[in-house]
Write a protein that holds these residues in place. Structure first.
Motif, PDB file in Angstrom:
ATOM      1  N   MET A   1      -7.455  16.029   8.718  1.00 28.84           N
ATOM      2  CA  MET A   1      -6.696  15.006   8.003  1.00 28.84           C
ATOM      3  C   MET A   1      -7.176  13.619   8.423  1.00 28.84           C
ATOM      4  O   MET A   1      -7.289  13.315   9.614  1.00 28.84           O
ATOM      5  CB  MET A   1      -5.198  15.153   8.311  1.00 28.84           C
ATOM      6  N   GLN A   2      -7.447  12.771   7.429  1.00 29.30           N
ATOM      7  CA  GLN A   2      -7.880  11.410   7.717  1.00 29.30           C
ATOM      8  C   GLN A   2      -6.707  10.579   8.218  1.00 29.30           C
ATOM      9  O   GLN A   2      -5.586  10.706   7.742  1.00 29.30           O
ATOM     10  CB  GLN A   2      -8.418  10.738   6.447  1.00 29.30           C
ATOM     11  N   HIS A   3      -6.984   9.720   9.203  1.00 26.56           N
ATOM     12  CA  HIS A   3      -5.953   8.791   9.668  1.00 26.56           C
ATOM     13  C   HIS A   3      -5.912   7.581   8.738  1.00 26.56           C
ATOM     14  O   HIS A   3      -6.951   7.066   8.329  1.00 26.56           O
ATOM     15  CB  HIS A   3      -6.260   8.334  11.096  1.00 26.56           C
ATOM     16  N   ILE A   4      -4.707   7.152   8.390  1.00 29.09           N
ATOM     17  CA  ILE A   4      -4.534   5.982   7.539  1.00 29.09           C
ATOM     18  C   ILE A   4      -3.792   4.909   8.326  1.00 29.09           C
ATOM     19  O   ILE A   4      -2.734   5.161   8.911  1.00 29.09           O
ATOM     20  CB  ILE A   4      -3.743   6.335   6.261  1.00 29.09           C
ATOM     21  N   SER A   5      -4.350   3.724   8.356  1.00 22.52           N
ATOM     22  CA  SER A   5      -3.708   2.590   9.017  1.00 22.52           C
ATOM     23  C   SER A   5      -3.433   1.518   7.972  1.00 22.52           C
ATOM     24  O   SER A   5      -4.357   1.022   7.321  1.00 22.52           O
ATOM     25  CB  SER A   5      -4.610   2.042  10.127  1.00 22.52           C
ATOM     26  N   TYR A   6      -2.154   1.191   7.788  1.00 19.47           N
ATOM     27  CA  TYR A   6      -1.779   0.212   6.779  1.00 19.47           C
ATOM     28  C   TYR A   6      -1.747  -1.191   7.375  1.00 19.47           C
ATOM     29  O   TYR A   6      -1.320  -1.386   8.515  1.00 19.47           O
ATOM     30  CB  TYR A   6      -0.405   0.549   6.184  1.00 19.47           C
ATOM     31  N   SER A   7      -2.186  -2.165   6.588  1.00 15.54           N
ATOM     32  CA  SER A   7      -2.209  -3.554   7.044  1.00 15.54           C
ATOM     33  C   SER A   7      -0.785  -4.073   7.229  1.00 15.54           C
ATOM     34  O   SER A   7       0.130  -3.731   6.477  1.00 15.54           O
ATOM     35  CB  SER A   7      -2.932  -4.437   6.027  1.00 15.54           C
ATOM     36  N   ASP A   8      -0.615  -4.934   8.254  1.00 16.13           N
ATOM     37  CA  ASP A   8       0.662  -5.618   8.466  1.00 16.13           C
ATOM     38  C   ASP A   8       0.661  -7.014   7.840  1.00 16.13           C
ATOM     39  O   ASP A   8       1.711  -7.513   7.445  1.00 16.13           O
ATOM     40  CB  ASP A   8       0.957  -5.755   9.961  1.00 16.13           C
ATOM     41  N   THR A   9      -0.529  -7.649   7.790  1.00 15.29           N
ATOM     42  CA  THR A   9      -0.638  -9.008   7.261  1.00 15.29           C
ATOM     43  C   THR A   9      -1.931  -9.138   6.473  1.00 15.29           C
ATOM     44  O   THR A   9      -2.985  -8.642   6.900  1.00 15.29           O
ATOM     45  CB  THR A   9      -0.649 -10.052   8.404  1.00 15.29           C
ATOM     46  N   LEU A  10      -1.848  -9.780   5.322  1.00 11.01           N
ATOM     47  CA  LEU A  10      -3.032 -10.102   4.525  1.00 11.01           C
ATOM     48  C   LEU A  10      -3.045 -11.600   4.271  1.00 11.01           C
ATOM     49  O   LEU A  10      -2.003 -12.207   4.019  1.00 11.01           O
ATOM     50  CB  LEU A  10      -3.020  -9.349   3.188  1.00 11.01           C
ATOM     51  N   HIS A  11      -4.229 -12.194   4.343  1.00 10.74           N
ATOM     52  CA  HIS A  11      -4.398 -13.632   4.133  1.00 10.74           C
ATOM     53  C   HIS A  11      -5.192 -13.868   2.850  1.00 10.74           C
ATOM     54  O   HIS A  11      -6.091 -13.097   2.511  1.00 10.74           O
ATOM     55  CB  HIS A  11      -5.152 -14.266   5.308  1.00 10.74           C
ATOM     56  N   SER A  12      -4.848 -14.928   2.144  1.00 12.86           N
ATOM     57  CA  SER A  12      -5.605 -15.323   0.963  1.00 12.86           C
ATOM     58  C   SER A  12      -5.750 -16.840   0.954  1.00 12.86           C
ATOM     59  O   SER A  12      -4.789 -17.564   1.254  1.00 12.86           O
ATOM     60  CB  SER A  12      -4.895 -14.862  -0.312  1.00 12.86           C
ATOM     61  N   ASP A  13      -6.951 -17.313   0.648  1.00 10.15           N
ATOM     62  CA  ASP A  13      -7.146 -18.759   0.528  1.00 10.15           C
ATOM     63  C   ASP A  13      -6.995 -19.219  -0.922  1.00 10.15           C
ATOM     64  O   ASP A  13      -7.225 -20.375  -1.245  1.00 10.15           O
ATOM     65  CB  ASP A  13      -8.511 -19.174   1.084  1.00 10.15           C
ATOM     66  N   LYS A  14      -6.574 -18.293  -1.798  1.00  6.54           N
ATOM     67  CA  LYS A  14      -6.353 -18.627  -3.202  1.00  6.54           C
ATOM     68  C   LYS A  14      -4.897 -19.037  -3.414  1.00  6.54           C
ATOM     69  O   LYS A  14      -4.042 -18.850  -2.552  1.00  6.54           O
ATOM     70  CB  LYS A  14      -6.693 -17.430  -4.092  1.00  6.54           C
ATOM     71  N   ASP A  15      -4.618 -19.594  -4.587  1.00  7.38           N
ATOM     72  CA  ASP A  15      -3.251 -19.996  -4.919  1.00  7.38           C
ATOM     73  C   ASP A  15      -2.398 -18.820  -5.379  1.00  7.38           C
ATOM     74  O   ASP A  15      -1.187 -18.965  -5.550  1.00  7.38           O
ATOM     75  CB  ASP A  15      -3.252 -21.066  -6.015  1.00  7.38           C
ATOM     76  N   SER A  16      -3.027 -17.664  -5.615  1.00  3.77           N
ATOM     77  CA  SER A  16      -2.272 -16.499  -6.063  1.00  3.77           C
ATOM     78  C   SER A  16      -2.830 -15.246  -5.401  1.00  3.77           C
ATOM     79  O   SER A  16      -3.928 -15.243  -4.832  1.00  3.77           O
ATOM     80  CB  SER A  16      -2.333 -16.364  -7.584  1.00  3.77           C
ATOM     81  N   PHE A  17      -2.054 -14.182  -5.486  1.00  9.75           N
ATOM     82  CA  PHE A  17      -2.400 -12.902  -4.866  1.00  9.75           C
ATOM     83  C   PHE A  17      -2.034 -11.822  -5.870  1.00  9.75           C
ATOM     84  O   PHE A  17      -0.906 -11.778  -6.366  1.00  9.75           O
ATOM     85  CB  PHE A  17      -1.603 -12.745  -3.572  1.00  9.75           C
ATOM     86  N   ALA A  18      -2.985 -10.946  -6.196  1.00  9.63           N
ATOM     87  CA  ALA A  18      -2.796  -9.945  -7.256  1.00  9.63           C
ATOM     88  C   ALA A  18      -2.525  -8.560  -6.669  1.00  9.63           C
ATOM     89  O   ALA A  18      -3.242  -8.102  -5.773  1.00  9.63           O
ATOM     90  CB  ALA A  18      -4.019  -9.893  -8.166  1.00  9.63           C
ATOM     91  N   ILE A  19      -1.495  -7.924  -7.194  1.00 11.13           N
ATOM     92  CA  ILE A  19      -1.115  -6.565  -6.793  1.00 11.13           C
ATOM     93  C   ILE A  19      -1.238  -5.653  -8.005  1.00 11.13           C
ATOM     94  O   ILE A  19      -0.700  -5.958  -9.080  1.00 11.13           O
ATOM     95  CB  ILE A  19       0.326  -6.527  -6.268  1.00 11.13           C
ATOM     96  N   ALA A  20      -1.925  -4.550  -7.843  1.00 10.66           N
ATOM     97  CA  ALA A  20      -1.981  -3.520  -8.888  1.00 10.66           C
ATOM     98  C   ALA A  20      -1.070  -2.379  -8.467  1.00 10.66           C
ATOM     99  O   ALA A  20      -1.342  -1.683  -7.483  1.00 10.66           O
ATOM    100  CB  ALA A  20      -3.406  -3.033  -9.100  1.00 10.66           C
ATOM    101  N   GLN A  21       0.036  -2.217  -9.190  1.00  9.61           N
ATOM    102  CA  GLN A  21       0.943  -1.101  -8.943  1.00  9.61           C
ATOM    103  C   GLN A  21       0.515   0.085  -9.806  1.00  9.61           C
ATOM    104  O   GLN A  21       0.429  -0.015 -11.034  1.00  9.61           O
ATOM    105  CB  GLN A  21       2.390  -1.475  -9.265  1.00  9.61           C
ATOM    106  N   ILE A  22       0.256   1.204  -9.147  1.00  3.15           N
ATOM    107  CA  ILE A  22      -0.181   2.434  -9.812  1.00  3.15           C
ATOM    108  C   ILE A  22       0.800   3.529  -9.408  1.00  3.15           C
ATOM    109  O   ILE A  22       1.161   3.642  -8.232  1.00  3.15           O
ATOM    110  CB  ILE A  22      -1.626   2.797  -9.407  1.00  3.15           C
ATOM    111  N   SER A  23       1.240   4.326 -10.368  1.00  2.00           N
ATOM    112  CA  SER A  23       2.328   5.244 -10.030  1.00  2.00           C
ATOM    113  C   SER A  23       2.229   6.572 -10.757  1.00  2.00           C
ATOM    114  O   SER A  23       1.568   6.689 -11.790  1.00  2.00           O
ATOM    115  CB  SER A  23       3.670   4.575 -10.376  1.00  2.00           C
ATOM    116  N   ASP A  24       2.891   7.559 -10.171  1.00  2.00           N
ATOM    117  CA  ASP A  24       3.105   8.862 -10.808  1.00  2.00           C
ATOM    118  C   ASP A  24       1.799   9.494 -11.275  1.00  2.00           C
ATOM    119  O   ASP A  24       1.592   9.768 -12.454  1.00  2.00           O
ATOM    120  CB  ASP A  24       4.115   8.718 -11.943  1.00  2.00           C
ATOM    121  N   LEU A  25       0.929   9.730 -10.286  1.00  3.55           N
ATOM    122  CA  LEU A  25      -0.378  10.326 -10.547  1.00  3.55           C
ATOM    123  C   LEU A  25      -0.258  11.817 -10.838  1.00  3.55           C
ATOM    124  O   LEU A  25      -1.026  12.364 -11.632  1.00  3.55           O
ATOM    125  CB  LEU A  25      -1.297  10.134  -9.334  1.00  3.55           C
ATOM    126  N   HIS A  26       0.630  12.497 -10.117  1.00  2.00           N
ATOM    127  CA  HIS A  26       0.832  13.942 -10.251  1.00  2.00           C
ATOM    128  C   HIS A  26      -0.496  14.694 -10.147  1.00  2.00           C
ATOM    129  O   HIS A  26      -0.783  15.596 -10.964  1.00  2.00           O
ATOM    130  CB  HIS A  26       1.562  14.275 -11.550  1.00  2.00           C
TER     131      HIS A  26
END
Length: 269
Positions: free
Chosen positions: A1-26
Protein backbone atom coordinates in the motif's frame (compact mmCIF):
# COMPACT_ATOMS: atom_id res chain seq x y z
CA UNK A 1 0.00 0.00 0.00
CA UNK A 2 1.32 3.43 -0.97
CA UNK A 3 1.69 5.99 1.80
CA UNK A 4 -0.24 9.21 1.23
CA UNK A 5 0.76 12.45 2.92
CA UNK A 6 -1.70 15.33 2.61
CA UNK A 7 -0.53 18.94 2.56
CA UNK A 8 -1.29 21.14 5.57
CA UNK A 9 -0.53 24.47 3.84
CA UNK A 10 -0.42 25.61 0.22
CA UNK A 11 0.95 28.96 -0.95
CA UNK A 12 0.02 30.89 -4.08
CA UNK A 13 1.47 34.13 -5.40
CA UNK A 14 -1.60 34.59 -7.61
CA UNK A 15 -4.75 36.55 -6.75
CA UNK A 16 -6.85 33.38 -6.97
CA UNK A 17 -6.61 29.67 -6.22
CA UNK A 18 -8.45 27.03 -8.28
CA UNK A 19 -9.97 23.86 -6.85
CA UNK A 20 -11.29 21.03 -9.01
CA UNK A 21 -13.88 19.02 -7.10
CA UNK A 22 -14.29 15.52 -8.54
CA UNK A 23 -16.76 13.10 -7.03
CA UNK A 24 -18.49 9.74 -7.12
CA UNK A 25 -16.06 7.83 -9.31
CA UNK A 26 -17.40 4.39 -8.31
CA UNK A 27 -14.27 2.75 -9.68
CA UNK A 28 -14.89 -0.99 -9.99
CA UNK A 29 -13.03 -3.92 -11.45
CA UNK A 30 -16.46 -5.11 -12.63
CA UNK A 31 -16.97 -1.92 -14.64
CA UNK A 32 -13.89 -1.04 -16.75
CA UNK A 33 -15.77 1.97 -18.14
CA UNK A 34 -15.66 3.60 -14.68
CA UNK A 35 -11.89 4.10 -15.05
CA UNK A 36 -12.27 5.64 -18.51
CA UNK A 37 -15.00 7.99 -17.28
CA UNK A 38 -12.88 9.19 -14.38
CA UNK A 39 -9.85 9.77 -16.59
CA UNK A 40 -11.95 11.79 -19.06
CA UNK A 41 -13.16 14.09 -16.27
CA UNK A 42 -9.68 14.36 -14.78
CA UNK A 43 -8.23 15.29 -18.17
CA UNK A 44 -10.86 18.00 -18.52
CA UNK A 45 -10.13 19.31 -15.02
CA UNK A 46 -6.40 19.48 -15.75
CA UNK A 47 -7.03 21.77 -18.74
CA UNK A 48 -8.24 24.36 -16.21
CA UNK A 49 -4.91 24.18 -14.33
CA UNK A 50 -6.27 23.62 -10.81
CA UNK A 51 -4.11 24.22 -7.76
CA UNK A 52 -5.87 21.46 -5.83
CA UNK A 53 -7.84 18.31 -6.64
CA UNK A 54 -10.61 17.62 -4.11
CA UNK A 55 -12.22 14.16 -4.35
CA UNK A 56 -15.41 14.03 -2.30
CA UNK A 57 -16.14 10.35 -1.86
CA UNK A 58 -17.52 7.16 -3.41
CA UNK A 59 -14.12 6.72 -5.01
CA UNK A 60 -13.91 2.92 -5.12
CA UNK A 61 -16.74 0.40 -4.88
CA UNK A 62 -16.31 -2.37 -2.31
CA UNK A 63 -13.04 -0.98 -0.89
CA UNK A 64 -10.65 -2.83 -3.20
CA UNK A 65 -7.12 -1.82 -2.12
CA UNK A 66 -5.55 -2.35 -5.54
CA UNK A 67 -8.02 0.07 -7.12
CA UNK A 68 -7.11 2.73 -4.55
CA UNK A 69 -3.46 2.04 -5.45
CA UNK A 70 -4.27 2.80 -9.09
CA UNK A 71 -6.22 5.95 -8.19
CA UNK A 72 -3.53 7.40 -5.92
CA UNK A 73 -0.85 6.66 -8.54
CA UNK A 74 -2.88 8.61 -11.13
CA UNK A 75 -3.37 11.52 -8.73
CA UNK A 76 0.31 11.62 -7.75
CA UNK A 77 1.24 11.63 -11.43
CA UNK A 78 -0.59 14.93 -11.96
CA UNK A 79 1.88 16.71 -9.68
CA UNK A 80 -1.07 18.61 -8.15
CA UNK A 81 -1.87 18.45 -4.42
CA UNK A 82 -5.01 16.45 -3.69
CA UNK A 83 -7.40 15.57 -0.86
CA UNK A 84 -9.47 12.36 -0.83
CA UNK A 85 -12.35 11.53 1.49
CA UNK A 86 -14.69 8.57 1.79
CA UNK A 87 -18.25 8.13 0.67
CA UNK A 88 -20.71 5.43 1.65
CA UNK A 89 -19.53 3.09 -1.13
CA UNK A 90 -15.96 3.31 0.18
CA UNK A 91 -17.08 1.77 3.49
CA UNK A 92 -19.94 -0.47 2.35
CA UNK A 93 -20.09 -3.53 0.14
CA UNK A 94 -23.34 -3.66 -1.79
CA UNK A 95 -24.39 -7.28 -2.41
CA UNK A 96 -27.06 -8.20 -4.98
CA UNK A 97 -26.71 -5.56 -7.70
CA UNK A 98 -29.17 -7.54 -9.83
CA UNK A 99 -31.87 -7.37 -7.13
CA UNK A 100 -34.37 -4.56 -6.46
CA UNK A 101 -32.75 -1.93 -4.25
CA UNK A 102 -34.75 -2.81 -1.12
CA UNK A 103 -33.66 -6.47 -1.41
CA UNK A 104 -29.93 -5.77 -1.52
CA UNK A 105 -27.57 -6.36 1.40
CA UNK A 106 -25.17 -3.69 2.62
CA UNK A 107 -22.13 -5.05 4.46
CA UNK A 108 -19.80 -2.73 6.42
CA UNK A 109 -16.16 -2.74 5.34
CA UNK A 110 -13.14 -0.87 6.71
CA UNK A 111 -12.29 2.52 5.24
CA UNK A 112 -9.01 2.60 3.33
CA UNK A 113 -6.61 4.27 5.76
CA UNK A 114 -5.46 6.70 3.05
CA UNK A 115 -8.86 8.41 3.03
CA UNK A 116 -9.31 11.42 5.32
CA UNK A 117 -11.19 11.45 8.62
CA UNK A 118 -10.59 15.11 9.41
CA UNK A 119 -8.09 17.44 7.78
CA UNK A 120 -7.39 21.17 7.70
CA UNK A 121 -5.69 22.67 4.66
CA UNK A 122 -4.59 26.31 4.85
CA UNK A 123 -4.33 28.23 1.57
CA UNK A 124 -2.21 31.37 1.72
CA UNK A 125 -2.78 33.99 -0.99
CA UNK A 126 -0.89 37.31 -1.12
CA UNK A 127 -3.64 39.22 0.70
CA UNK A 128 -5.89 36.57 2.22
CA UNK A 129 -5.71 33.21 3.97
CA UNK A 130 -8.39 30.56 3.46
CA UNK A 131 -8.92 27.14 4.97
CA UNK A 132 -10.54 23.94 3.73
CA UNK A 133 -11.97 21.70 6.45
CA UNK A 134 -12.53 18.12 5.36
CA UNK A 135 -14.71 15.77 7.42
CA UNK A 136 -15.74 12.15 6.92
CA UNK A 137 -19.52 11.68 6.84
CA UNK A 138 -19.47 8.02 5.73
CA UNK A 139 -20.84 5.36 8.11
CA UNK A 140 -19.71 1.77 7.61
CA UNK A 141 -22.52 -0.33 6.16
CA UNK A 142 -24.93 2.60 5.70
CA UNK A 143 -26.02 4.71 2.72
CA UNK A 144 -26.84 7.78 4.81
CA UNK A 145 -24.19 9.94 6.44
CA UNK A 146 -23.41 11.22 9.92
CA UNK A 147 -20.73 13.41 11.48
CA UNK A 148 -19.42 12.06 14.76
CA UNK A 149 -18.71 14.26 17.78
CA UNK A 150 -15.01 14.41 16.92
CA UNK A 151 -15.79 15.82 13.46
CA UNK A 152 -18.23 18.39 14.83
CA UNK A 153 -15.66 19.46 17.44
CA UNK A 154 -13.05 19.69 14.69
CA UNK A 155 -15.29 22.07 12.75
CA UNK A 156 -16.06 24.16 15.83
CA UNK A 157 -12.39 24.44 16.79
CA UNK A 158 -11.19 25.46 13.35
CA UNK A 159 -14.07 27.79 12.51
CA UNK A 160 -13.18 29.75 15.63
CA UNK A 161 -10.10 31.18 13.87
CA UNK A 162 -12.50 33.21 11.67
CA UNK A 163 -10.68 32.45 8.40
CA UNK A 164 -12.89 32.23 5.29
CA UNK A 165 -13.70 28.53 5.13
CA UNK A 166 -14.77 25.82 2.70
CA UNK A 167 -16.15 22.63 4.25
CA UNK A 168 -15.95 19.42 2.23
CA UNK A 169 -17.74 16.14 2.92
CA UNK A 170 -19.56 13.43 0.99
CA UNK A 171 -23.16 13.62 2.17
CA UNK A 172 -25.39 16.62 1.57
CA UNK A 173 -26.64 18.30 4.79
CA UNK A 174 -29.79 19.75 3.23
CA UNK A 175 -32.45 18.32 0.88
CA UNK A 176 -31.86 18.83 -2.83
CA UNK A 177 -35.41 18.00 -3.96
CA UNK A 178 -35.01 14.32 -4.86
CA UNK A 179 -36.92 12.39 -2.19
CA UNK A 180 -35.13 9.07 -2.69
CA UNK A 181 -31.59 10.47 -2.29
CA UNK A 182 -32.61 13.02 0.36
CA UNK A 183 -33.57 10.05 2.55
CA UNK A 184 -29.85 9.22 2.62
CA UNK A 185 -28.46 12.69 3.36
CA UNK A 186 -26.54 13.69 6.49
CA UNK A 187 -28.67 12.33 9.35
CA UNK A 188 -27.48 14.79 12.00
CA UNK A 189 -27.69 17.82 9.73
CA UNK A 190 -29.34 19.84 12.51
CA UNK A 191 -26.23 19.44 14.67
CA UNK A 192 -24.05 20.41 11.72
CA UNK A 193 -26.01 23.61 11.03
CA UNK A 194 -26.08 24.51 14.73
CA UNK A 195 -22.30 24.23 14.77
CA UNK A 196 -22.01 26.59 11.80
CA UNK A 197 -24.58 29.04 13.17
CA UNK A 198 -22.14 30.21 15.85
CA UNK A 199 -19.75 31.50 13.17
CA UNK A 200 -19.96 33.70 10.08
CA UNK A 201 -16.88 32.55 8.16
CA UNK A 202 -18.16 29.40 6.41
CA UNK A 203 -18.34 30.46 2.75
CA UNK A 204 -19.22 27.18 1.04
CA UNK A 205 -19.98 23.51 1.65
CA UNK A 206 -18.92 21.11 -1.09
CA UNK A 207 -20.59 17.69 -1.28
CA UNK A 208 -20.86 14.68 -3.54
CA UNK A 209 -23.27 11.75 -3.11
CA UNK A 210 -26.22 13.10 -5.13
CA UNK A 211 -24.72 12.70 -8.64
CA UNK A 212 -26.46 16.00 -9.44
CA UNK A 213 -25.52 19.66 -9.65
CA UNK A 214 -27.11 22.03 -7.15
CA UNK A 215 -26.18 25.45 -5.80
CA UNK A 216 -28.26 26.38 -2.76
CA UNK A 217 -28.04 28.95 0.01
CA UNK A 218 -28.67 27.56 3.49
CA UNK A 219 -28.30 29.74 6.57
CA UNK A 220 -26.37 32.19 4.46
CA UNK A 221 -23.84 29.55 3.37
CA UNK A 222 -23.46 28.27 -0.21
CA UNK A 223 -24.12 24.54 -0.56
CA UNK A 224 -22.72 23.20 -3.84
CA UNK A 225 -23.01 19.62 -5.03
CA UNK A 226 -20.95 17.98 -7.74
CA UNK A 227 -21.71 15.88 -10.81
CA UNK A 228 -20.35 12.35 -10.77
CA UNK A 229 -17.65 11.00 -13.06
CA UNK A 230 -19.87 7.91 -13.27
CA UNK A 231 -23.58 8.03 -14.09
CA UNK A 232 -25.71 11.10 -13.35
CA UNK A 233 -28.97 10.98 -11.38
CA UNK A 234 -31.97 12.91 -12.67
CA UNK A 235 -32.70 15.88 -10.38
CA UNK A 236 -36.01 16.73 -8.73
CA UNK A 237 -37.39 13.20 -8.95
CA UNK A 238 -39.03 11.42 -6.01
CA UNK A 239 -38.01 8.07 -7.50
CA UNK A 240 -34.57 7.00 -8.71
CA UNK A 241 -33.89 7.89 -12.36
CA UNK A 242 -30.79 8.22 -14.54
CA UNK A 243 -30.03 11.49 -16.35
CA UNK A 244 -28.38 11.52 -19.78
CA UNK A 245 -26.37 14.68 -19.02
CA UNK A 246 -22.59 14.32 -19.33
CA UNK A 247 -20.18 13.67 -16.46
CA UNK A 248 -18.19 16.59 -15.10
CA UNK A 249 -16.54 18.33 -12.17
CA UNK A 250 -16.99 21.51 -10.15
CA UNK A 251 -14.44 24.31 -10.51
CA UNK A 252 -14.08 26.63 -7.51
CA UNK A 253 -12.05 29.85 -7.53
CA UNK A 254 -11.16 31.53 -4.24
CA UNK A 255 -9.54 34.94 -4.24
CA UNK A 256 -7.78 37.64 -2.26
CA UNK A 257 -11.03 39.47 -1.58
CA UNK A 258 -12.28 36.49 0.45
CA UNK A 259 -14.86 35.76 -2.23
CA UNK A 260 -15.60 32.53 -4.06
CA UNK A 261 -17.01 31.73 -7.49
CA UNK A 262 -17.87 28.30 -8.84
CA UNK A 263 -19.18 26.61 -11.96
CA UNK A 264 -19.57 23.12 -13.37
CA UNK A 265 -17.61 21.85 -16.37
CA UNK A 266 -18.72 18.76 -18.30
CA UNK A 267 -17.12 16.44 -20.81
CA UNK A 268 -18.82 16.07 -24.17
CA UNK A 269 -21.43 13.32 -24.39
Amino acid sequence: MQHISYSDTLHSDKDSFAIAQISDLHLSEHNPKSFEQFLAVLDLALTHQPDLLLLTGDLVNDGVSEVYDWLFAILKNTGIPFLCLAGNHDVTQEIGHDLPFDERTFRPIAKDERLIDTHRLTIKLPHATWQILVVNSAINGQIYGRLDDESLDFLKTNLSNHLPTIIAMHHHPHPVGSAWIDEYRLKNADEFWRTLATFDNAKAILCGHVHQTHSLMVQGVALDTCPATSRQFAPHRDEFAIDDIAAGFRLIQICNKKTLVTCVKRVQN
